[in-house]
Design an enzyme around this catalytic site. Sequence first.
Site, PDB file in Angstrom:
ATOM      1  NE  ARG A 221      12.103  -3.597  41.338  1.00  0.00           N
ATOM      2  CZ  ARG A 221      12.247  -3.993  40.618  1.00  0.00           C
ATOM      3  NH1 ARG A 221      12.695  -3.006  39.932  1.00  0.00           N
ATOM      4  NH2 ARG A 221      13.356  -4.784  40.639  1.00  0.00           N
ATOM      5  CG  HIS A 269       9.995  -3.329  34.399  1.00  0.00           C
ATOM      6  ND1 HIS A 269       9.358  -3.723  35.860  1.00  0.00           N
ATOM      7  CD2 HIS A 269      10.871  -3.862  34.587  1.00  0.00           C
ATOM      8  CE1 HIS A 269      10.739  -4.234  36.385  1.00  0.00           C
ATOM      9  NE2 HIS A 269      12.055  -3.547  35.225  1.00  0.00           N
TER      10      HIS A 269
END
Length: 306
Positions: A221, A269
């Site tokens: 993250r 991502h």
Amino acid sequence: MHITVCLSQQKPDPWQQGLQAALPEADVRIWQPGAPAADHAVVWSPPQAFFDEQTQLKAVFNTGAGVDALLAARIAPGTRIVRLDDAGMSVQMAEYVCHAVIRHFREFDAYEADVKAGRWSYRKPRLRTDFPVGVMGLGVLGERVARALTVFDFPVHGWSRTAKAIEGVVCHSGEDRLDGFLSQCRVLVNLLPLTPQTENILNRRTLGLLRPEGYLINVARGAHLVEDDLLVLLDSGHLAGATLDVFRTEPLPAGHGFWNHPKITVTPHTSARTLREESIAQIVRKIRAVERGEPIAGEVDRQRGY
Ligand code: OXD
């Protein structure tokens, strides 16, 4: 049985259709405000309004690996939160990380630049023993990544909250062992869950403990990393580079310093994508198990945060 689907960044229709085909006995619908109460939900980052209405859910199934967005929401205490375990993600994560490590170790970027400039040049082979790789977080994804790295004979270290044993990997555990772990690694791979304890864990102090010319791979993250600290350590030369798949703000804003930084590789991502068919099959198995009152894997411990 009623199932509701509420996905913020994926197209909901194929999920609704796939779940409905696999569970003909159920009524599967895409959530709309004011929808009837459901028994189970399949979600990715739903709005708080969803949980404010759906307070009777037996279980909520996340369509991704990380559950931080769910844990930040207010969800009825009786609802079980279930993460996707593996469902084809760990092999993708192993590919991504091994690619990034090997690309850096073998200096493929420099070779590419030489070839573009029409130069036939050799570089001195580097020693694998000078590139110990550390994997932070040894859950399903982290363990697969650590094992995959051992196949290429890198010295591999792992760090996790609780003690783990993985063949070929030197495992460290607990907060008091973090500094010792970091100081043995040159390449650091972050696969930790995002919790209040791990937010900002990649900062000037911790990354400064890596061996000189360290390299960071963040696939967990964006909020694990203090972005300015990374830039400082890259500028000072303590870190040689970074491959980043996740960011504090996604999509990475235009003009952000990471986009064109010569030592940073950015990907959107995408290190381990959710595979719809495999995920639906797993979620359906788990819904059936919950209905039969059987235990299921991947249930999130709300206190622990993953
Ligand atoms: C995640 C995912 O949790 O992409 O980041 O699954």
